[in-house]
Write a protein that holds these residues in place. Structure first.
Motif, PDB file in Angstrom:
ATOM      1  N   TRP A 271      13.219  -0.407 -29.124  1.00 14.84           N
ATOM      2  CA  TRP A 271      14.001   0.644 -29.772  1.00 14.84           C
ATOM      3  C   TRP A 271      15.493   0.419 -29.591  1.00 14.84           C
ATOM      4  O   TRP A 271      16.282   0.628 -30.522  1.00 14.84           O
ATOM      5  CB  TRP A 271      13.593   2.004 -29.224  1.00 14.84           C
ATOM      6  N   GLU A 272      15.901  -0.027 -28.408  1.00 13.35           N
ATOM      7  CA  GLU A 272      17.316  -0.296 -28.168  1.00 13.35           C
ATOM      8  C   GLU A 272      17.814  -1.372 -29.134  1.00 13.35           C
ATOM      9  O   GLU A 272      18.885  -1.234 -29.750  1.00 13.35           O
ATOM     10  CB  GLU A 272      17.542  -0.740 -26.729  1.00 13.35           C
TER      11      GLU A 272
ATOM     12  N   GLU B  82      18.017   0.016 -32.764  1.00 12.44           N
ATOM     13  CA  GLU B  82      19.197   0.834 -33.022  1.00 12.44           C
ATOM     14  C   GLU B  82      20.460  -0.021 -33.122  1.00 12.44           C
ATOM     15  O   GLU B  82      21.350   0.265 -33.921  1.00 12.44           O
ATOM     16  CB  GLU B  82      19.352   1.891 -31.932  1.00 12.44           C
TER      17      GLU B  82
ATOM     18  N   SER C 113      21.699   6.586 -22.304  1.00 13.88           N
ATOM     19  CA  SER C 113      20.266   6.663 -22.547  1.00 13.88           C
ATOM     20  C   SER C 113      19.525   6.266 -21.290  1.00 13.88           C
ATOM     21  O   SER C 113      20.085   5.656 -20.377  1.00 13.88           O
ATOM     22  CB  SER C 113      19.868   5.744 -23.709  1.00 13.88           C
TER      23      SER C 113
ATOM     24  N   ASP D 115      14.465   6.072 -24.338  1.00 16.51           N
ATOM     25  CA  ASP D 115      14.286   4.958 -25.268  1.00 16.51           C
ATOM     26  C   ASP D 115      12.822   4.839 -25.702  1.00 16.51           C
ATOM     27  O   ASP D 115      12.519   4.597 -26.875  1.00 16.51           O
ATOM     28  CB  ASP D 115      14.738   3.645 -24.635  1.00 16.51           C
TER      29      ASP D 115
ATOM     30  N   GLU E  92      11.964   7.973 -28.002  1.00 14.74           N
ATOM     31  CA  GLU E  92      12.649   7.904 -29.292  1.00 14.74           C
ATOM     32  C   GLU E  92      12.159   6.717 -30.114  1.00 14.74           C
ATOM     33  O   GLU E  92      12.117   6.777 -31.347  1.00 14.74           O
ATOM     34  CB  GLU E  92      14.152   7.862 -29.071  1.00 14.74           C
TER      35      GLU E  92
ATOM     36  N   ARG F  50      10.601   7.505 -33.418  1.00 10.92           N
ATOM     37  CA  ARG F  50      11.624   7.079 -34.377  1.00 10.92           C
ATOM     38  C   ARG F  50      12.641   8.196 -34.611  1.00 10.92           C
ATOM     39  O   ARG F  50      12.942   8.562 -35.745  1.00 10.92           O
ATOM     40  CB  ARG F  50      10.993   6.650 -35.702  1.00 10.92           C
TER      41      ARG F  50
ATOM     42  N   SER G 148      16.494   9.452 -33.640  1.00 10.30           N
ATOM     43  CA  SER G 148      17.789   9.122 -33.074  1.00 10.30           C
ATOM     44  C   SER G 148      18.307  10.282 -32.235  1.00 10.30           C
ATOM     45  O   SER G 148      17.919  11.433 -32.425  1.00 10.30           O
ATOM     46  CB  SER G 148      18.790   8.795 -34.185  1.00 10.30           C
ATOM     47  N   ARG G 149      19.212   9.976 -31.318  1.00  6.53           N
ATOM     48  CA  ARG G 149      19.720  10.975 -30.384  1.00  6.53           C
ATOM     49  C   ARG G 149      20.431  12.127 -31.099  1.00  6.53           C
ATOM     50  O   ARG G 149      20.257  13.294 -30.779  1.00  6.53           O
ATOM     51  CB  ARG G 149      20.675  10.308 -29.390  1.00  6.53           C
TER      52      ARG G 149
ATOM     53  N   THR H 179      21.521  13.677 -34.989  1.00  2.00           N
ATOM     54  CA  THR H 179      21.439  13.621 -36.444  1.00  2.00           C
ATOM     55  C   THR H 179      22.173  14.816 -37.026  1.00  2.00           C
ATOM     56  O   THR H 179      22.270  15.868 -36.415  1.00  2.00           O
ATOM     57  CB  THR H 179      19.968  13.647 -36.933  1.00  2.00           C
TER      58      THR H 179
END
Length: 278
Positions: free
Chosen positions: A5-6, A9, A89, A94, A97, A101, A103-104, A106
């Motif tokens: 995920w990191e 992104e 994070s 991680d 999320e 899926r 994001s921190r 939105t």
């Protein structure tokens, strides 16, 4: 999955801020840079595929009942809540999320006047809520202002409680429902409504991550005060005291709720319980 995920992104940030056609014009005399861009895009596809596969595996385990709520909770909590160097994070965030899926932060265009930009709850805060309330089969947890659903989905997968996410923003609700469909959690639902129009009387635990302020916060605090007079509830409210927390403290003054002692690690959190059932 957290490491995937990191990377996902990071790739997304680059791709969202680069116009490929303009880039190729800028580097037309540097073929090695064109090769580097092509390699980055190929790597992005591999990371996306790996992330999809990891998420699909967890989702299948949840759907099949092979991953119990206790095991699911252990899986993400066990990764830890220490912030990575240079990144706001944690390994647990991680992983969650990446799975969801989400994001921190939105933004949305359909927020009410007293609504906030959606900020996904931190994993440590979700863990603290679960430890504080210990929701079980007889409980109904409300996530008021649930945004994209990180908290609601995580709690539903980590407990046997009924979980209801309430959100005014239609795009957020649609996103939350899409995110949750893969897991087919029978104890989870999302409600698209103004929270002031929702019947909260079946709730036993309420989570609020500074979702609104002003007159909406005032109205919700009054509603929760009314519920607290009728049944034993816990309110886990995080946010500033001014124009938000003050409305919940008003319910303390009026005798509907009582405030648990403040904790250093969660200084912005108010844990309130029904005064009549203390």
């Amino acid at each position: 999955m957290g490491a995937q995920w990191e990377l996902f992104e990071r790739f997304a940030f680059v791709q969202e801020n680069v116009e490929p056609e303009l880039l190729l014009l800028d580097v037309r005399a540097r073929p090695e840079l064109q090769e580097l861009w092509a390699a980055l895009q190929a790597r992005s596809l591999l990371v996306t595929a790996a992330l999809d596969a990891s998420g699909a595996d967890v989702a299948q385990q949840l759907r099949a009942g092979d991953l119990s709520p206790a095991r699911f909770r252990e899986q993400w909590e066990g990764l830890g809540f220490t912030e990575a160097t240079g990144r706001a994070s944690t390994a647990a965030d991680d992983w969650l999320e990446g799975l969801l899926r989400i994001s921190r932060i939105t933004t949305g265009q359909d927020r009410p006047p007293f609504g906030q930009v959606n900020m996904a709850s931190r994993a440590q805060r979700i863990s603290d809520f679960l430890s504080t309330t210990s929701p079980g089969l007889r409980d109904t947890v409300y996530d008021l202002g649930c945004g994209n659903g990180k908290f609601a989905i995580t709690v539903a997968a980590s407990s046997s409680a009924r979980v209801k996410g309430v959100e005014y923003g239609q795009t957020y609700v649609e996103s939350a429902r899409r995110n949750s469909e893969r897991f087919a959690l029978p104890n989870l639902e999302f409600i698209h409504a103004d929270v002031r129009d929702v019947d909260l009387s079946d709730g036993t635990a309420f989570y609020l991550y500074f979702p609104f302020w002003g007159e909406v916060a005032h109205a919700v605090a009054r509603m929760l005060g009314d519920v607290a007079r009728a049944r034993d509830i816990t309110v886990y409210a995080s946010g500033p005291r001014h124009d938000y927390g003050e409305h919940f403290l008003e319910q303390v003054t009026q005798g509907a709720l009582y405030l648990a002692p403040q904790r250093h690690a969660f200084a912005d959190v108010m844990v309130l319980r029904s005064a009549a059932f203390a």
